[in-house]
Design an enzyme around this catalytic site. Structure first.
Site, mmCIF file in Angstrom:
data_model
loop_
_atom_site.group_PDB
_atom_site.id
_atom_site.type_symbol
_atom_site.label_atom_id
_atom_site.label_comp_id
_atom_site.label_asym_id
_atom_site.label_seq_id
_atom_site.Cartn_x
_atom_site.Cartn_y
_atom_site.Cartn_z
ATOM 1 N N LYS A 82 -58.435 -12.437 51.541
ATOM 2 C CA LYS A 82 -57.015 -12.472 51.194
ATOM 3 C C LYS A 82 -56.616 -13.889 50.800
ATOM 4 C CE LYS A 82 -52.667 -11.115 53.509
ATOM 5 N NZ LYS A 82 -52.153 -10.519 54.772
ATOM 6 N N SER A 155 -49.704 -6.636 53.981
ATOM 7 C CA SER A 155 -49.652 -7.546 52.846
ATOM 8 C C SER A 155 -51.043 -7.832 52.285
ATOM 9 C CB SER A 155 -49.010 -8.866 53.303
ATOM 10 O OG SER A 155 -49.800 -9.458 54.349
ATOM 11 N N SER A 179 -50.462 -5.661 58.653
ATOM 12 C CA SER A 179 -50.966 -5.937 57.314
ATOM 13 C C SER A 179 -52.470 -5.914 57.141
ATOM 14 C CB SER A 179 -50.426 -7.288 56.827
ATOM 15 O OG SER A 179 -49.030 -7.233 56.698
#
Length: 466
Positions: A82, A155, A179
């Site tokens: 990420k 996210s 997330s």
């Protein structure tokens, strides 16, 4: 092995083939790079990829493995992370145009541990702005490969899309209110939110430091356990990283579930989840009972106060994290994150004290609930395969974001470890997921239970058709 066999494989199944030379890290890395070139223009999971660097790392891994110098279960395996993990050799954009030209001052501990373990770093994956609830207007939102009208989860959206689509064998995400688990659920992956402090957050851009967790997203409990074993453990650069020894998660993963007691609160679930989700959980119960687990009724603490307290704490800690650029560069922020930061800057000491009081009381109630049980079973999402249209109806925060997080955010608040596993498909063909929740530092147990479930089901092996 065919190309389909290779890209869809669990990477722990590939390790013996790497050892024997049947497959090579260079071949696996080429395969991932080629698939990114072929498919990611339509999926938007990557924000940065470094093919030449990855292939050089893969060649080095092949030489080491051929010499019998295997570093770890992830040695030679192409992964991506990420875009909130600091990396000094790959652009770190933090999901925002503000950091477009920013240079990370040092490598994050989790990514350094991946590299030290011999994993091949492909690049960075799309994240929401400030790892909150919305992608920045300048960044194209990833597409759910199971259905483009459906949410990818936030996210760690790019991580979910890339791993399920065969553009990386695993990823690292962050989880403040769900997330890691939400995109894992939406994309048919296995995700672990470890105990708070189990994995160092050094060099990981925060949303809310007292709620943030770092963990793996992978295609199976076994793969996720392998990744967690590499990144977990104390860190002198992060005083909040727990000084607790890291078990060999893979060594314990075949232990089964016979004799375990699993708590379940049907009233809590019925008050929040739709019928498809409840049916999926009932199916998990049936499988686990057949494997030898025992279920008992428990009463989960009321979540309303703690969910609103989560929003208060998240907002004020996010405002602290962004104080160097907000409100001075407010015009460059997206609407959703700016609203959170505005709220955080206005939280009173009284409101924060109330939130902290609720958190302490909730954590105590969870600990009491766990006394007679080994694990808790809950859904991951309250809605089976939420659509983008549905998500647009949820309204402003805190009600908007918490509508999808009643089974997630509470475990960020108390810091208990959870693993999410695919357990069904919605009527529209989107993955549905369940969570096993354990006591603090019970990651070995939740991995073991999830693996037992996955040995007799195949939901985690169902990949999208691109």
């Amino acid at each position: 092995m065919t190309e389909q066999d290779l890209w869809a494989a669990e990477f722990t199944d590939l390790a013996p083939r790497l050892d024997s030379g049947e497959v090579t890290s260079v071949a696996l890395t080429h395969l991932m790079i080629d698939r990114v070139a072929r498919y990611d223009d339509g999926l938007h999971s990557y924000v940065a990829i470094e093919p030449e660097q990855a292939l050089a790392e893969a060649a080095r891994a092949d030489a080491e493995i051929a010499a019998g110098l295997r570093r770890s279960p992830v040695h030679g395996i192409p992964v991506a992370v990420k875009d909130v993990f600091f990396t000094t050799d790959i652009k770190t954009g933090l999901g925002s145009s503000i950091f477009e030209d920013w240079q990370a001052p040092h490598e994050s501990t989790p990514t350094q541990r991946l590299r030290d373990a011999g994993a091949i770093m492909l690049g960075k994956l799309t994240a929401t702005e400030g790892v909150y609830a919305q992608h920045h207007p300048t960044i194209t939102e990833p597409i759910n490969p199971f259905g483009d009208a459906h949410w990818t989860g936030n996210s760690s959206s790019g991580s979910g899309v890339a791993v399920t689509s065969g553009l990386a064998y695993g990823s690292l995400g962050t989880d403040t209110g769900g997330s890691i688990r939400l995109p894992s659920a939406c994309c048919g992956l296995t995700g672990i939110k470890p105990t708070w402090g189990r994995v160092s957050r050094h060099g990981v851009f925060p949303l809310a430091e007292s709620l943030d967790h770092v963990g793996p997203m992978a295609r199976s409990a076994r793969d996720a356990a392998a990744l967690l074993g590499v990144i977990a453990g104390p860190d002198p650069n992060d005083p909040t990283a727990a000084p607790v020894a890291v078990p060999d998660y893979l060594a314990e993963i075949e232990g089964g579930v016979a004799g375990l007691t699993i708590g379940i609160d049907w009233a809590f679930m019925r008050s929040r989840a739709d019928d498809e989700v409840l049916a999926a959980i009932a199916g998990v119960v049936e499988v686990m009972q057949q494997l030898g687990a025992r279920f008992v009724d428990v009463s989960f603490p009321d979540v309303r106060a703690i969910l609103y307290g989560w929003h208060t704490q998240c907002a004020i800690e996010a405002a602290i994290a962004h104080r160097d650029s907000f409100p001075s560069r407010r015009a460059e922020y997206g609407e959703r994150l700016a609203a959170l930061l505005d709220f955080g800057s206005q939280v009173t000491a009284f409101e924060l004290a109330e939130a902290l009081k609720s958190r302490r009381e909730f954590n105590g109630a969870v600990a009491l609930m766990f006394e007679p049980i080994d694990l808790l079973l809950v859904p991951t999402l309250p809605v089976a395969g939420p659509t983008l249209a549905y998500m647009s109806t949820l309204g402003p925060d805190p009600d908007g974001i918490l509508a999808v997080g009643p089974f997630n955010a509470p475990f960020d608040v108390c810091g208990y470890p959870t693993i999410t596993v695919p357990c069904a498909k919605s009527s529209q063909g989107i993955p549905v997921a369940a969570q096993f929740v354990g006591r603090p530092f019970a990651e070995a147990l939740i991995c073991r239970v999830a693996h037992a479930y996955q040995t007799v089901t195949d939901w985690h092996r169902r990949r999208p058709v691109l």
